[in-house]
Structure formats: C-alpha cells, structure tokens
Design a protein around this motif. Sequence first.
Motif, mmCIF file in Angstrom:
data_model
loop_
_atom_site.group_PDB
_atom_site.id
_atom_site.type_symbol
_atom_site.label_atom_id
_atom_site.label_comp_id
_atom_site.label_asym_id
_atom_site.label_seq_id
_atom_site.Cartn_x
_atom_site.Cartn_y
_atom_site.Cartn_z
ATOM 1 N N GLU A 152 0.661 -1.025 -0.071
ATOM 2 C CA GLU A 152 -0.092 -0.086 -0.110
ATOM 3 C C GLU A 152 0.868 1.457 -0.148
ATOM 4 O O GLU A 152 0.526 2.262 -0.459
ATOM 5 N N PHE A 153 2.083 1.542 0.759
ATOM 6 C CA PHE A 153 2.658 2.416 0.818
ATOM 7 C C PHE A 153 3.697 2.453 -0.540
ATOM 8 O O PHE A 153 3.984 3.596 -0.570
ATOM 9 N N ASN A 154 3.789 1.371 -1.316
ATOM 10 C CA ASN A 154 4.469 1.740 -2.616
ATOM 11 C C ASN A 154 3.557 1.685 -3.914
ATOM 12 O O ASN A 154 3.975 1.542 -5.042
ATOM 13 N N ALA A 155 2.109 1.704 -3.634
ATOM 14 C CA ALA A 155 1.152 1.847 -4.649
ATOM 15 C C ALA A 155 1.193 3.273 -5.183
ATOM 16 O O ALA A 155 1.713 4.216 -4.886
ATOM 17 N N ARG A 156 0.484 3.256 -6.605
ATOM 18 C CA ARG A 156 0.197 4.342 -7.155
ATOM 19 C C ARG A 156 -1.327 4.711 -6.702
ATOM 20 O O ARG A 156 -2.057 3.995 -6.756
ATOM 21 N N ILE A 157 -1.395 5.972 -6.212
ATOM 22 C CA ILE A 157 -2.574 6.421 -5.456
ATOM 23 C C ILE A 157 -3.246 7.607 -6.214
ATOM 24 O O ILE A 157 -2.377 8.772 -6.584
ATOM 25 N N GLU A 172 -1.915 12.730 -8.015
ATOM 26 C CA GLU A 172 -1.650 11.544 -8.212
ATOM 27 C C GLU A 172 -0.226 11.049 -7.441
ATOM 28 O O GLU A 172 0.769 11.853 -7.775
ATOM 29 N N ILE A 173 0.034 10.406 -6.666
ATOM 30 C CA ILE A 173 0.753 10.140 -5.632
ATOM 31 C C ILE A 173 1.578 8.741 -6.144
ATOM 32 O O ILE A 173 0.803 7.595 -6.187
ATOM 33 N N ASP A 174 2.963 8.778 -6.481
ATOM 34 C CA ASP A 174 3.741 7.674 -6.975
ATOM 35 C C ASP A 174 4.298 7.023 -5.740
ATOM 36 O O ASP A 174 5.644 7.579 -5.472
ATOM 37 N N SER A 175 3.687 6.360 -4.879
ATOM 38 C CA SER A 175 4.437 5.641 -3.671
ATOM 39 C C SER A 175 4.224 7.025 -2.559
ATOM 40 O O SER A 175 5.117 8.095 -2.699
ATOM 41 N N LEU A 176 3.565 6.560 -1.526
ATOM 42 C CA LEU A 176 3.541 7.342 -0.298
ATOM 43 C C LEU A 176 4.981 7.447 0.585
ATOM 44 O O LEU A 176 5.461 8.193 0.958
ATOM 45 N N LYS A 193 0.001 -1.638 -6.838
ATOM 46 C CA LYS A 193 -1.064 -1.675 -6.509
ATOM 47 C C LYS A 193 -1.536 -0.399 -7.257
ATOM 48 O O LYS A 193 -0.759 0.552 -7.371
ATOM 49 N N ARG A 194 -2.822 -0.379 -7.555
ATOM 50 C CA ARG A 194 -3.314 1.114 -8.164
ATOM 51 C C ARG A 194 -4.497 1.378 -7.259
ATOM 52 O O ARG A 194 -5.398 0.562 -7.369
ATOM 53 N N LEU A 195 -4.423 2.248 -6.406
ATOM 54 C CA LEU A 195 -5.566 2.281 -5.399
ATOM 55 C C LEU A 195 -6.014 4.000 -5.526
ATOM 56 O O LEU A 195 -5.438 4.941 -6.186
ATOM 57 N N GLU A 196 -7.362 4.089 -4.995
ATOM 58 C CA GLU A 196 -8.004 5.175 -4.901
ATOM 59 C C GLU A 196 -8.224 5.752 -3.425
ATOM 60 O O GLU A 196 -8.542 4.878 -2.541
ATOM 61 N N ALA A 197 -8.122 7.077 -3.199
ATOM 62 C CA ALA A 197 -8.070 7.747 -1.816
ATOM 63 C C ALA A 197 -8.975 9.058 -1.858
ATOM 64 O O ALA A 197 -8.745 9.819 -3.085
#
Length: 998
Positions: free
Chosen positions: A247-252, A264-268, A610-614
């Motif tokens: 989750e911390f390395n996902a695209r969000i 667009e966050i490329d890895s928290l 992972k590709r996630l939505e927040a």
Amino acid sequence: MGVEHLTVMTRDGRVDPVGERVRRDVRLALQFDPGPIVTAKVYSFSPALSDAAADYLERIALFDPTEREVAAGCGGAPSTATAFVAVDRRPGVTDDEAQTLRTVLVDAFGEAFASCRTASRDVYWFETSHPEGVLERIARDVVGNPLVHFLTFGCRDEYRAPAITEPSRSRPTIATVPLPRGAVALARLSEERLLALDLAEMQAIADHFVRPATRARRAAAGLASDPTDGELECIAQTWSEHCQHKEFNARISFRDAASGRDAEIDSLFRTYIVAATRAVESQLRAWGQDWLVKVFDDNAGVVRIDAERVFAWKVETHNSPSAVDPYGGAITGILGNNRDPLGTGRGGGRLLFNTDVLCFGWPDDDRPLLPGQLHPRRVFAGVRSGIEDGGNKSGIPTVNGAILFDERFAGKPLVFCGTGSIAPAAVAGAPWWDKRVDDGDRILMVGGRVGKDGIHGATFSSLALGAEAPRSAVQIGSPYTQKLVADFLEDVCARGLVKCATDNGAGGLSSSVGELARLSGGAEIELARVPLKYAGVEPWEILVSESQERMTLGVEEAAVAEVLALAAQYDVEATEIWRFTSDGALRARYEGRPVVDLDLEFLHHGTPRKRLEAEWEPPDLVEPDVPEDLDYGDVLSRMLGSYALCSREPVVRQYDHEIKGRTVVKPLMGRSGEGPQDAAVLRLDWATYRGVAVANGICPRFGDIDPYAMSAAAFDEAVRQIVAVGGRLPRAGAPEPAFWSANDNFCLPNVVFDAVENPDGKRKLGKLVRMCQALYDVAVAYGVPLTSGKDSMKNDFRAAGTTISVPPTVLYSIAAGIPDVRRCVTTDFKAPGDAVYLVGRTEDELGGSEFYRFLGELGRNVPRLRPEAARQRYDRLGEAIAMGLIASCHDISDGGLAVALAECAFGGPLGFDVDLSRVSPADRPHVALFSETTSRFVVSVPRGMESAFEAALGPDAIALGHVSSGGRVRVTMGRRVLVDVETAWLSEAWRRGFEAVL
C-alpha cells in the motif's frame, strides 16, 4: 526404571503466590471466585533420569528450603483438591524451563544428557468443585491458550501423568503445486495455502512460470514447470504486505474534497517519507552536520554518535500474533525487534534499551466476545507479561512507552516494540554499517533451531484476523537463548569475522538469505543442514519457518572455523548451511534434491504494483456545549483515575528499567518516586556524560477529526518530550550538534476499496495520505530525519458478521543525542516557592481531548500544530535549560494543563497555587484547564531566576503562580476558584486507576 517426572509444589502451610494470582485472574476475567488454588510444576524426561541425576535436581538445581518442595513422580493431588487444569506446551513451543534443566544436566553430568528430551507442565489444583464447562473456561481464558497449549481438565481422579510424544520420522517430501489459469481457482489457491496474495499477484506468478525462459531454466535444474511448495511459499513471504509494503508503494489517485484538488501519488513512501529525510539531509549537510549515516535499506536506521560510534534503532509492530497469543506475540515482538539492530550492517550492535507502546480495548468492556476474540483485559495482561520476560530476562532495560485504550483496539491490539543499540563506527577498517558479501562466502545460521512454529507469520500478519488463526503462526520466544546469541554476535562481529548479518524474522531463511543474496547476486542453501527442533519438518517449512532467536551471517570461507569455535564457547548453535553465489538465483536443496530455484529479480521486484483510490472529506462535526456548573476538582480527580490517564506504575514496576545502570531519566521519578516523566534518558558510556533521549508520540483519537492534525500532533509530542528533558533540535551553528533519529509506524485497517467487502476503503486510504503529508511537513520543519519504520495494514478482526477495525494510527518514536546528561531536567516540582509558568499559547482546541471523552463527546476543534512558532519556542526553551534556569519541565499532552500540573505535583509530592487568568478568557475555564493545544510545557523556575527565564522565553513565558509546601492543589481564574483539593486526594485517584484490572 529411572525417574520420568519431578514435581515441584508449595510446601504445606505456605502461601501459594501463583495460585493466588490465578485466583485473582479468574475473578477478573470470568467474574466468579474459583476458591483456593494450589499450583505445581511437573518436569518430564525422556529417557528417564538415573537416580543420581534425579537426586541432583531434587537436592540442588530445584531445591528451595523455604517455599517449595521437590519429589519424584508426576505429582499427586493435594489432599484437599477436587479438580485440576493441566497446561502442556505443544510440540515446538519454546519451553525455557525444561531446556534450562537439560543444560543443568549437561553441565553436571556431561554431553550424554544433550539428547535428553525435557518438557514442563503447569498444574492448577482446585479445592472447590467445578463443572467441566467452568474448568474449560479457566483453561482456555485464563491459564492457557489452545493455539500453543494442550489443555486437560477434570476431577482429581481423572488426572494423568504427562507424556513426551515421539516425533514423526517420515521422510520429508518436496511437492509440486499446479498453478491453475482461472481467476477463481488462483484466488482459492491463495486462500487455501494462506498465501495472502491477491488475484493480480497470483496471476503474475502464473505468468512467470509459463515463460519459456523460466521453463528452460527449471528443466535444467531438474524441476517441473509448476512451482514447488517451497517456491510458492517463498514468493508469498517475500511478496507479503509485511515485507513489501504494497500500500505504501502503490500508485494512488487522491481526491481532497476539502481543497477541491486531485493528485497522483507515486508511492507514499518515496513521496513523503524518503523525500522528507532527503530534504532534512540536505539541510544538515548545508550546516556541516554529517551524522545521518544509513536510512531505509537495512534492519535499523543508523546515525553517528561521534567518530568512534554509531547509534542504530528500530521500532515495529507485532499486532496479529499478540491478538492470537498475547504473551507469545509480545515476547517475540520484543525479541524480534532486538534482532533488528543486531542484524544491521556487519551485525552485533550492543543493545541499549527497549521501548514499548501498547494499544488495547477497554479492560472493563462487558460486551459479549466474538468467536476467536480474546478479552482486552486478557490481552493486556498477556502482552504486559510478554514484554516483562522479553526485556528483563534478556538484560535490556525497558525505559519508557505508553498504554492507550479504545474500543476499536478490542479486535487487534497494537503492540509497538523498539530497541536501540550502539556499535563501533568501523570494524576491520570498514564502516560497520556497510553490508558486504561476495560470491563464495559462506552462509551461517546461528541461534535457535527450526520448527513448525512461525510458519506463515508474514502472510498471517498481512491478513485481517478472524475466528480461526493458524497454530503454526504463533511463536514463543526464548530470551535466554537470545541473550547468548547477542553476546556471541557482539564478540564475533567486533573481531571482524562477519561481513554482514541479518535476522530471521518474517519469512525465515527465505527472507534473510534472500535479502542478503542481493548483495552478491545469489545464494544456495542446503536445507538438510539446518538444525531442527524435531523430526518431521518439511523442506518448505524449514525455509519459511520464523522460529525465534536466529540470525543469518555472511562469513568468508577461511573464517568459518573460527566463528564456529567462538559460537561453541558462547553455547550458541551455529551451522554452515551453504554459500552465496553470483548467478542471479536463490536456490535451496534438501539432501541434494532441488526445492527452490527462483530468479532474484522476479522474487524481489516481480510484485505487481497496486493502483489505489483515496479521498478525504472532513467529517461534519460540532463543538459540544460544556456545562457551566462543573465541579472541576471532581472532574480532574475522575479524569486522573480513568484508564486513559491513570498512573502506569503497576505496569512500569514490572519492567527493569535500571539494568545496565545507565538510565538517567527513568519512567517514574521525584522524591515520591511516582512522578511520570517525558522522555527517557540514558548514558551512552561511563567515560563521558553523553547520552540519548527516547520518546514516543501517538494520539489516534485526533484522527477521528483530522488525520493530518493527528499525525502532526504525534510527531510534535515525541519531539517536545525530548525538548522537555533538555534535547536541542538540529540547527545551524550548534556548538555540540547531536543526532536525531525518528521511526514512523503506521497501523491501519484495510484501505483497499471494494464496493462490497470494504466500501469505505477510499476514505481510510485518504486518511493515510493525510497522515503522510503531515509527516513530511513536520519532519522538514523540525529538521528531524526518518531513519527507519514500518507499516502494519489489515488491522481488522472479522467474526460472526462483525468487523472491528483499529482507528488509523501512527506512532513516532524519536531518539536524540544529549551532549551532557547532567543538564537534563525532570517533570517533578522541586521546591516550595519556585515559580510556575506555562510555556506556549493555549487555543480553544478540545476536539478529541480527554476532557471531551470524559463528557462523552468528540468535538471539532482538533489541536493544530504551528511548527514555525513551535520550533522557535523549542530553541528558546532548550537555551533556558542549558543555562540552568529551569528546575522542572513537563510537556502538556493528554488531559491538558490541569493534568500536567497535577503530575508535576505528584513527583514532589508538593502542591501549587496558580491563577489561569492569562491563559484563557475568564468565561472559558475548561479551555484553560483541559485544552490539548500542542507544543506547550509546564515549567518551574527557582526563586530569583524569574527575570532571566522570562527574558529567555519572551512572550512564550506565562506566569501562573508558585509551588506550595502545603500539599494542596489550588487553581483560580481571577476571583473564581476552580480547584482547591489535597494533592494526596488527586494522587490516590491517579494511582488506583489500574487497581481493578492488574
């Protein structure tokens, strides 16, 4: 015939303290009195002992002339007993007492006893008759855990002697696992084997094994095209959320409804954590400070103390195991975290301290338990006991921590464990922190043996907890074994005989060897060489077992013999299990038969991102109306006596914070020995007065209003506790620049959106984004680098159609160098007549406060950090402490100013007389008393130094009154008396808060 059993019991007429404790635990847990209980310990031996050996144990090793008596046999029932409960450990569960007896026999009679199998049983005899259902509840809910124990119970005539079962002698097998192509079948395979991999990950594995290059390579190795059980398990452990932080390395894709902005966050991890530390590092270098040494790519972060030494430390969680077996989860959390500094760089750092932060459900929760759920009171007691044994028996002081309560921690507790260590800056002419291993170097496993315990630990911790938990995931640590390993590592690594070290944590050998293999480009393991606890462990289990107290070392071939000889001197088992290579593969064999042949690139970098939505939208909240006629003395007393704020002394006194003799600022201090302290401070050596301060910041209740504010306040709490004892933030031109090192630990429920299973996933992930944004802003503003950390996701408990999810929580654990521990100050008021000051401005910020919780409210006005003003205040306060202008200093956090003042008085014990007219408008006394505005302190100043102090602090110094000698707490606001009570009355309520549960 020999002696098969020895029984130790309390002598007639003596009080049985263990029986009394269990009786009390039954009353607390099950709400009835079981009557008097007599306990016994039965030790079993196979083969049976000779009469001489049994006599030696009876008369010398187990002999107690005052309290206990020893007799041969399995322990007959006391004359008054009517029923029993017996607790035996399951095969593979660590049994330190039994192992110690075997060591005693070897020392006394020689190596012939090394093969003697030993076991211990705990027996509880009841004078009062109880039906079988009651005995089962006592067995399962108080004295044992079916996941790690065999439990038997019944009337006295049904008691039978324990037996040591013979292990299986079946030949180990290596199975091929066919990979189906359909989505449903792939998902089912992941679930059935407890792989904790989603469909995309399972599909990536299936695609890899059908590639022509993969098939050709496998055919050459004598393997089928489908993976072996060992390969599939190895991939699952390496790809687990616990290890990969997916989750911390996902695209969000993040939608902030409050600002109307999309991002667009490329890895928290890279965007906020790494970027914050790189920004701080750049600033430090501009100031000519180079103490930041190694971050993020080892088991612990490393910073420089001075030219000769470095400081390494790590904090992480052990949540899922502690929910299943609180004692075992906590002790393995402590011991596992100890191994992180031990396995950093070339290994063998000297362990300096432990710190623990614990989050539980309410201990008096009377709601029915869900299937598989343990009562929070039992979790609390078990975790506390595990931490005691993990630290005390390892000889490592537990110097501070925190205990929090919230009903949402009733499914999974949060158990944070941290360890700091000191290591030489260089070993054998090379930097200590520089891990190196080359083709041909040997792989050594040292420490405990391997069993079926700890299998699927990494994947188990990556899943939501349910009614059923795998027994194999539970581990019980051995602090004695680990102490020997730690001493051996400190010695062998200091001699330059080890090139790199790491611990066998999540994923066991598959992870430890697999990670080190990246340094050389490959590795080969012969699993048949790995020492086992018992027969019948399959090759794939040997590879991924997380059995405790083990380290993996990289050693040059020429040094192996010397390392093994040194291990023998320390009574540590060390085994060469093969070698490092450079061909790009991780390989494992069992008696020459291939078990694993995996491409390292695929193993470590093949996980689909992972590709996630927040999304984030502030909740619609209001400030509550506060009654005008409150008796604030009564309110303060009841708040101080609550579980949230009461004294932690009943827990603290169980932990040895004095061992090693270096603890300067202890958990409780003052003339009364009861004054709670902020940061702990330890001396680093005996030649100088250099030290390290350690503090934690955590406040999950603020996150119900705004997770950004929560994260910022938690970071600030850890920093200001260090400032309160005399720490100085990094700054240009500092005459004695000192290191700072922060660990971040994020714990969240499932944040992956699913319309059916997790419909609020976007909102929960949005909270995580807000938390990370605050981390970046505050770390950069304060100049404090993140050096290590961890995330724990899927902190949910699901059973009977109900889900209990933890509140999104972040813990910041920070350590900072102290140039001279003699200048540190403590929280307790020192002398009558000293002036009392509030340092910092108070705002109407009671949202999420303990005062609002007391009223049954949440509120809206959450404390907002003002980092620029806070930083200036911290610099001025640090200068005042260095000038000797301050007698005591206490940070203001939970409960606000009123609670902080009371805690300062408890350490005296003294009183105080203060006027809050300058703190808040006269019509808002509850704000002045209980606001939890960040970055504030209560300070006492010796008489005659008030003017100098006010000049140093400027407008941040707000005079309140003075310390009094009459033992009375008096708080006014102009002519209105808010509180006028005896200090002892408040102290009594505060000290008795845990009385009902511990």
